[in-house]
Scaffold this motif. Structure first.
Motif, PDB file in Angstrom:
ATOM      1  N   THR A 385      57.794  40.461  39.139  1.00 43.99           N
ATOM      2  CA  THR A 385      57.050  39.789  39.976  1.00 43.99           C
ATOM      3  C   THR A 385      57.022  40.246  41.273  1.00 43.99           C
ATOM      4  O   THR A 385      57.916  40.212  42.156  1.00 43.99           O
ATOM      5  N   THR A 386      55.831  40.998  41.542  1.00 40.78           N
ATOM      6  CA  THR A 386      55.848  41.968  42.567  1.00 40.78           C
ATOM      7  C   THR A 386      55.885  41.190  43.915  1.00 40.78           C
ATOM      8  O   THR A 386      55.232  39.945  44.358  1.00 40.78           O
ATOM      9  N   SER A 387      56.608  41.558  44.971  1.00 42.47           N
ATOM     10  CA  SER A 387      56.963  40.821  46.244  1.00 42.47           C
ATOM     11  C   SER A 387      57.105  41.564  47.465  1.00 42.47           C
ATOM     12  O   SER A 387      57.557  42.831  47.178  1.00 42.47           O
ATOM     13  N   TYR A 388      57.197  40.910  48.565  1.00 41.85           N
ATOM     14  CA  TYR A 388      57.680  41.388  49.924  1.00 41.85           C
ATOM     15  C   TYR A 388      59.102  40.626  50.164  1.00 41.85           C
ATOM     16  O   TYR A 388      60.126  40.846  50.034  1.00 41.85           O
ATOM     17  N   THR A 389      58.799  39.337  50.467  1.00 41.05           N
ATOM     18  CA  THR A 389      59.934  38.580  51.003  1.00 41.05           C
ATOM     19  C   THR A 389      59.812  37.218  50.248  1.00 41.05           C
ATOM     20  O   THR A 389      60.210  36.009  50.615  1.00 41.05           O
ATOM     21  N   GLU A 390      58.880  37.186  49.507  1.00 36.12           N
ATOM     22  CA  GLU A 390      58.485  35.770  48.790  1.00 36.12           C
ATOM     23  C   GLU A 390      59.259  35.196  47.987  1.00 36.12           C
ATOM     24  O   GLU A 390      60.065  36.080  47.344  1.00 36.12           O
ATOM     25  N   HIS A 391      59.438  34.085  47.796  1.00 39.83           N
ATOM     26  CA  HIS A 391      60.696  33.434  46.940  1.00 39.83           C
ATOM     27  C   HIS A 391      60.099  32.830  45.736  1.00 39.83           C
ATOM     28  O   HIS A 391      58.839  32.369  45.798  1.00 39.83           O
ATOM     29  N   ILE A 392      60.873  32.843  44.649  1.00 37.98           N
ATOM     30  CA  ILE A 392      60.561  32.399  43.267  1.00 37.98           C
ATOM     31  C   ILE A 392      61.635  31.322  42.881  1.00 37.98           C
ATOM     32  O   ILE A 392      62.626  31.369  43.310  1.00 37.98           O
ATOM     33  N   LEU A 393      61.287  30.643  41.709  1.00 39.59           N
ATOM     34  CA  LEU A 393      62.278  29.750  41.276  1.00 39.59           C
ATOM     35  C   LEU A 393      63.507  30.507  40.812  1.00 39.59           C
ATOM     36  O   LEU A 393      63.250  31.351  40.099  1.00 39.59           O
ATOM     37  N   THR A 544      71.450  36.501  30.110  1.00 46.14           N
ATOM     38  CA  THR A 544      70.101  36.354  30.118  1.00 46.14           C
ATOM     39  C   THR A 544      69.206  37.373  29.923  1.00 46.14           C
ATOM     40  O   THR A 544      69.359  38.384  30.925  1.00 46.14           O
ATOM     41  N   PHE A 545      68.474  37.359  29.042  1.00 44.25           N
ATOM     42  CA  PHE A 545      67.348  38.738  28.919  1.00 44.25           C
ATOM     43  C   PHE A 545      66.077  38.034  29.428  1.00 44.25           C
ATOM     44  O   PHE A 545      65.665  36.737  29.003  1.00 44.25           O
ATOM     45  N   LEU A 546      65.560  38.767  30.530  1.00 45.69           N
ATOM     46  CA  LEU A 546      64.315  38.258  30.959  1.00 45.69           C
ATOM     47  C   LEU A 546      63.156  39.052  30.845  1.00 45.69           C
ATOM     48  O   LEU A 546      63.155  40.188  30.624  1.00 45.69           O
ATOM     49  N   LEU A 547      61.994  38.391  30.472  1.00 47.59           N
ATOM     50  CA  LEU A 547      60.510  39.195  30.249  1.00 47.59           C
ATOM     51  C   LEU A 547      59.479  38.080  30.825  1.00 47.59           C
ATOM     52  O   LEU A 547      59.469  36.665  30.786  1.00 47.59           O
ATOM     53  N   HIS A 548      58.769  38.706  31.820  1.00 43.25           N
ATOM     54  CA  HIS A 548      57.635  38.105  32.537  1.00 43.25           C
ATOM     55  C   HIS A 548      56.180  38.081  31.818  1.00 43.25           C
ATOM     56  O   HIS A 548      55.975  39.304  31.211  1.00 43.25           O
ATOM     57  N   PHE A 549      55.208  37.146  32.059  1.00 37.37           N
ATOM     58  CA  PHE A 549      54.154  37.001  31.546  1.00 37.37           C
ATOM     59  C   PHE A 549      53.132  36.540  32.597  1.00 37.37           C
ATOM     60  O   PHE A 549      53.465  35.634  33.484  1.00 37.37           O
ATOM     61  N   LEU A 550      51.991  37.179  32.836  1.00 34.48           N
ATOM     62  CA  LEU A 550      50.965  36.327  33.543  1.00 34.48           C
ATOM     63  C   LEU A 550      50.543  34.952  33.101  1.00 34.48           C
ATOM     64  O   LEU A 550      50.308  34.137  34.081  1.00 34.48           O
ATOM     65  N   ASN A 551      50.429  34.803  31.753  1.00 33.76           N
ATOM     66  CA  ASN A 551      49.985  33.410  31.114  1.00 33.76           C
ATOM     67  C   ASN A 551      51.080  32.918  30.508  1.00 33.76           C
ATOM     68  O   ASN A 551      51.975  33.756  30.039  1.00 33.76           O
ATOM     69  N   GLN A 552      51.171  31.444  30.322  1.00 33.27           N
ATOM     70  CA  GLN A 552      52.174  30.959  29.501  1.00 33.27           C
ATOM     71  C   GLN A 552      52.367  31.513  28.086  1.00 33.27           C
ATOM     72  O   GLN A 552      51.498  31.499  27.439  1.00 33.27           O
ATOM     73  N   PRO A 553      53.423  32.032  27.934  1.00 33.01           N
ATOM     74  CA  PRO A 553      53.688  32.490  26.333  1.00 33.01           C
ATOM     75  C   PRO A 553      53.872  31.372  25.260  1.00 33.01           C
ATOM     76  O   PRO A 553      54.248  30.311  25.887  1.00 33.01           O
ATOM     77  N   GLN A 554      53.628  31.800  24.156  1.00 30.43           N
ATOM     78  CA  GLN A 554      54.012  30.709  23.092  1.00 30.43           C
ATOM     79  C   GLN A 554      55.051  31.003  22.156  1.00 30.43           C
ATOM     80  O   GLN A 554      55.301  32.314  21.837  1.00 30.43           O
ATOM     81  N   VAL A 555      55.967  30.032  21.933  1.00 24.07           N
ATOM     82  CA  VAL A 555      57.297  30.405  20.889  1.00 24.07           C
ATOM     83  C   VAL A 555      56.882  29.942  19.742  1.00 24.07           C
ATOM     84  O   VAL A 555      56.551  28.689  19.426  1.00 24.07           O
ATOM     85  N   ASN A 556      57.384  30.494  18.697  1.00 24.91           N
ATOM     86  CA  ASN A 556      57.591  30.255  17.238  1.00 24.91           C
ATOM     87  C   ASN A 556      58.808  30.672  16.733  1.00 24.91           C
ATOM     88  O   ASN A 556      58.948  32.166  16.316  1.00 24.91           O
ATOM     89  N   GLY A 588      55.230  29.232  43.857  1.00 23.27           N
ATOM     90  CA  GLY A 588      54.874  30.000  44.970  1.00 23.27           C
ATOM     91  C   GLY A 588      53.714  30.628  44.868  1.00 23.27           C
ATOM     92  O   GLY A 588      52.913  30.675  43.940  1.00 23.27           O
ATOM     93  N   SER A 589      53.406  31.772  45.821  1.00 23.88           N
ATOM     94  CA  SER A 589      52.025  32.345  45.760  1.00 23.88           C
ATOM     95  C   SER A 589      52.030  33.551  44.544  1.00 23.88           C
ATOM     96  O   SER A 589      51.104  33.863  44.497  1.00 23.88           O
ATOM     97  N   ILE A 590      53.334  34.048  44.354  1.00 22.45           N
ATOM     98  CA  ILE A 590      53.305  35.197  43.554  1.00 22.45           C
ATOM     99  C   ILE A 590      53.929  34.991  42.042  1.00 22.45           C
ATOM    100  O   ILE A 590      53.820  35.825  41.331  1.00 22.45           O
ATOM    101  N   GLY A 591      54.433  33.801  41.704  1.00 20.51           N
ATOM    102  CA  GLY A 591      55.112  33.427  40.401  1.00 20.51           C
ATOM    103  C   GLY A 591      54.347  33.458  39.436  1.00 20.51           C
ATOM    104  O   GLY A 591      53.153  33.554  39.204  1.00 20.51           O
ATOM    105  N   GLN A 592      55.125  34.222  38.489  1.00 21.71           N
ATOM    106  CA  GLN A 592      54.433  34.105  36.817  1.00 21.71           C
ATOM    107  C   GLN A 592      55.202  33.334  36.013  1.00 21.71           C
ATOM    108  O   GLN A 592      56.193  32.462  36.413  1.00 21.71           O
ATOM    109  N   TYR A 593      54.885  33.488  34.581  1.00 23.11           N
ATOM    110  CA  TYR A 593      55.830  32.739  33.791  1.00 23.11           C
ATOM    111  C   TYR A 593      56.993  33.566  33.338  1.00 23.11           C
ATOM    112  O   TYR A 593      56.675  34.987  32.885  1.00 23.11           O
ATOM    113  N   ARG A 594      58.269  33.090  33.380  1.00 19.51           N
ATOM    114  CA  ARG A 594      59.388  33.707  33.321  1.00 19.51           C
ATOM    115  C   ARG A 594      60.070  33.018  31.944  1.00 19.51           C
ATOM    116  O   ARG A 594      60.390  32.178  31.817  1.00 19.51           O
TER     117      ARG A 594
END
Length: 694
Positions: A385-393, A544-556, A588-594
């Protein structure tokens, strides 16, 4: 900043002007010939452009318009650092040099008095000085000091001192001897895709000028040759859509982002097309016009078509380009541990960026040790989640937010919601440089990640990094304030299988119960442990293992699928055997799906994930894990198997592809850059004793 025994820089500075960039009558004549076919039309407020036009046409009117604006530039030295120095300094100094004959004696005296005062103050600033050799201010001050020393030489008693400080202390000692052999090995600009380019671009005019005047700057270190290959491998193979929600509806040239980047979300300037990179790569061609490096540099220019200042273009020869498919498919920069892998060189390839270590001596860093990013055929399958000073959840869904520069904004492993600690060299045992500096900070982690194994092969790539030292600050003088006492050991391994387009990630993790001694105060010195932080036994710590997506991922079940455009990523979790996933939009303005894959209950445990990359027709592989007492045996398919040894340290292991088994090397495989290009050494570990190969 000082170092005993520095040599005084000797430059063959001409008596006449211009001296900056154009250092001889022959160069000036060459530029004027180029200009006759490539005239410029500077805007009404482009005073440097007017000065260049005047120099090329020998019409003084451009200089007459530019001189007063150059005199009006004021450099603020009252703050910790000076943006005005790096933003406007070169404009003023080039106008002074290129329009020297048009300045009156009074104007020269005024200019000299101001710049002597400002430059001395800039040279004395700690921020942008020692231990910040890849910082943008460091290079802005170096550029200004060297340019001012050269152009004022003969008129200014302080000129040689400014030259000595720039070339001897900042460049030779700070850059060449202290930073480049360590963090700079491999050519990665430490402050990232935005601020790192200033380190590179600010140096073009002064360093090439010094080179023309007798100080061979670009050959004093291998960093610049290596940097050309970093740029090739980190540039995306084709234009890519801008991040969603930015209002940018086209495709643009990017590099794999890292560290602070406030321009990543802008339509202009495009990262890779910036003038800093265009001027830099042009300067490589000018420096080594007949080399293989220049041939690849020309290919990069032809592909990206970056912006290039006309005065740079005027003296840049055209090299014969060489296609990138002559290069190996992998690149490893040992200083940062940054690695770039691909399955082929066409522009629909898959490219994986591994961040096995960290950049150092910077001011714009992120806490991203161990992260990775994936691009395929014009789309981001996963990125930070590329950023400068922006905050995310924050971790776990909040409700608080956190600066995205922290681990939660990257594809890393967290212990109780946090990744690596901030690192700065504050103690002698942390400093990787040969001359330990004075103590500057108190919040530094225990040390740096260590890349312990690297194996490049035509069919696969393997790497292992021990991230443990940077996850803790046990040795800090105020540990209960700065340490995050939930991690004990973190080792991450990556195996990329090229023909399958599969990335296997094994995390060997051990949690710590140190929070108990922090909470009761027995381990504290000055500051008590924050009571909001939980006191946990090691088997109670969440990993916790983290993986970021631009769109909402699906879990099966144990698989997660993410799609963007026509491209798809499927992650299959093999360990833990009953994975628990949570998906949050970071906001926020930069957040993705985490995606957060959590594990709790054992002090020692593993994450074992297999990531497949393909188009939207791709089907999930039927991956089988056999858990033996000593190893994990993984059958990716009938022709690809892995054997990975258990334990908290990375050792042994092998891959079998089409019934051919290769044992992974136990050391980092070497990679070498020369004028003739790039070459990997043998993966065999060579042992030296008393200077001799055993």
């Amino acid at each position: 900043m000082s170092n005993a025994g520095l040599f005084a820089a000797t430059l063959n500075i001409p008596a006449e002007h211009p001296r900056l960039w154009f250092t001889s009558p022959a160069e000036l004549s060459q530029a004027r010939t180029w200009y006759a076919s490539n005239p410029t039309n500077p805007a009404n407020d482009d005073y440097l452009g007017m000065a260049f036009q005047s120099l090329m046409t020998q019409d003084p009117s451009g200089c007459q318009q530019a001189i007063q604006p150059a005199l009006d530039i004021q450099i603020d030295t009252s703050q910790v650092s000076s943006d005005s120095a790096r933003w406007y300094g070169e404009t003023a100094l080039l106008i002074y040099d290129w329009c020297y004959d048009q300045f009156s004696t009074a104007q020269r005296n005024e200019f000299t008095q101001n710049w002597n005062t400002w430059q001395q103050a800039l040279n004395d600033k700690p921020w942008g000085g020692t231990l910040m050799e890849s910082n943008n201010y460091y290079w802005g001050y170096l550029r200004n000091g060297l340019e001012w020393g050269i152009t004022s030489f003969g008129d200014n008693a302080m000129a040689q001192g400014f030259i000595d400080h720039a070339l001897d202390e900042r460049f030779q000692y700070g850059m060449v001897e202290q930073w480049a052999p360590y963090f700079g090995k491999g050519g990665v600009p430490g402050e990232g895709t935005q601020y790192g380019r200033y380190m590179l671009g600010y140096g073009v005019v002064p360093l090439i000028t010094a080179q023309s005047l007798g100080f061979d700057t670009y050959s004093a270190t291998n960093f610049y040759r290596e940097n050309m290959f970093y740029l090739i491998y980190s540039s995306l193979p084709k234009k890519t859509p801008a991040p969603s929600g930015t209002g940018c509806n086209a495709t643009y040239w990017y590099l794999f982002p890292f560290n602070d980047d406030e321009q990543f979300f802008n339509c202009f300037p495009e990262t890779a097309k910036s003038t800093s990179y265009g001027n830099l790569v042009s300067s490589y061609i000018r420096s080594w016009p007949q080399s293989t490096v220049a041939a690849y540099a020309q290919q990069w220019l032809n592909t990206i078509e970056p912006n290039i200042s006309p005065w740079i273009a005027a003296l840049t020869p055209t090299a014969t380009p060489l296609n990138f498919d002559n290069l190996p498919l992998d690149y490893y920069a040992a200083g940062t541990g940054f690695t770039y892998l691909r399955n082929h060189w066409q522009n629909d390839s898959t490219v994986v960026n591994l961040q096995l270590g960290v950049s150092g001596n910077v001011g714009h860093n992120h806490l991203d040790a161990g992260s990775f990013q994936i691009w395929q055929n014009g789309q981001w399958l996963s990125r930070e989640t590329t950023s400068y000073t922006e905050h995310i959840l924050d971790w776990g869904g909040g409700p608080s937010t956190l600066d995205a520069a922290n681990g939660v904004g990257h594809n890393v492993v967290l212990f109780q919601g946090r990744g690596q600690q901030f690192w700065s060299p504050i103690r002698a045992d942390q400093v990787v440089l040969p001359t330990p500096p004075s103590l500057l900070h108190d919040e530094g982690a225990d040390g740096l990640p260590e890349v312990t194994r690297v194996h490049h092969h035509p069919d696969f790539f393997f790497a292992a990094a021990d991230l443990s030292p940077i996850y803790r600050a046990r040795g800090n003088r105020d540990p209960c304030r700065y340490d995050w006492p939930y991690a004990d050991s973190a080792v991450r391994e990556f195996i990329y299988l090229r023909d399958l387009n599969v990335l296997v990630i094994l995390d060997r993790l051990r949690a710590s119960g140190d929070s108990l001694t922090y909470a009761d105060g027995s381990a504290c010195t000055f500051t008590q442990f924050d009571p909001a932080n939980p006191a946990l036994n090691s088997n109670q710590v969440s990993k916790t293992f983290l993986l970021h997506f631009l769109n909402q991922p699906q879990v099966n079940n144990n698989q997660v699928t993410g799609s963007v455009g026509n491209e798809k990523l499927i992650m299959t979790t093999l360990l833990p055997t009953n994975p628990s996933y949570n998906i949050f939009h970071e906001g926020g303005s930069i957040g993705q799906y985490r995606l957060e894959l959590d594990d709790i209950g054992e002090a020692e445990s593993y994450f074992l994930n297999v990531l497949q990359f393909g188009d939207n027709t791709m089907q999930a592989l039927d991956i089988q894990l056999t858990n033996t007492p000593s190893s994990f045996e993984i059958a990716i398919d009938s022709n690809h198997t892995l054997s990975l040894q258990k334990g908290m340290n990375s050792s042994a292991g092998s891959v079998s592809i089409n019934n051919v088994t290769t044992i992974f090397t136990e050391c980092p495989q070497g990679i070498h850059v020369t004028d003739q290009g790039l070459q990997w050494s043998s993966p065999e570990c060579i042992i030296f004793a008393n200077g001799f190969e055993q």
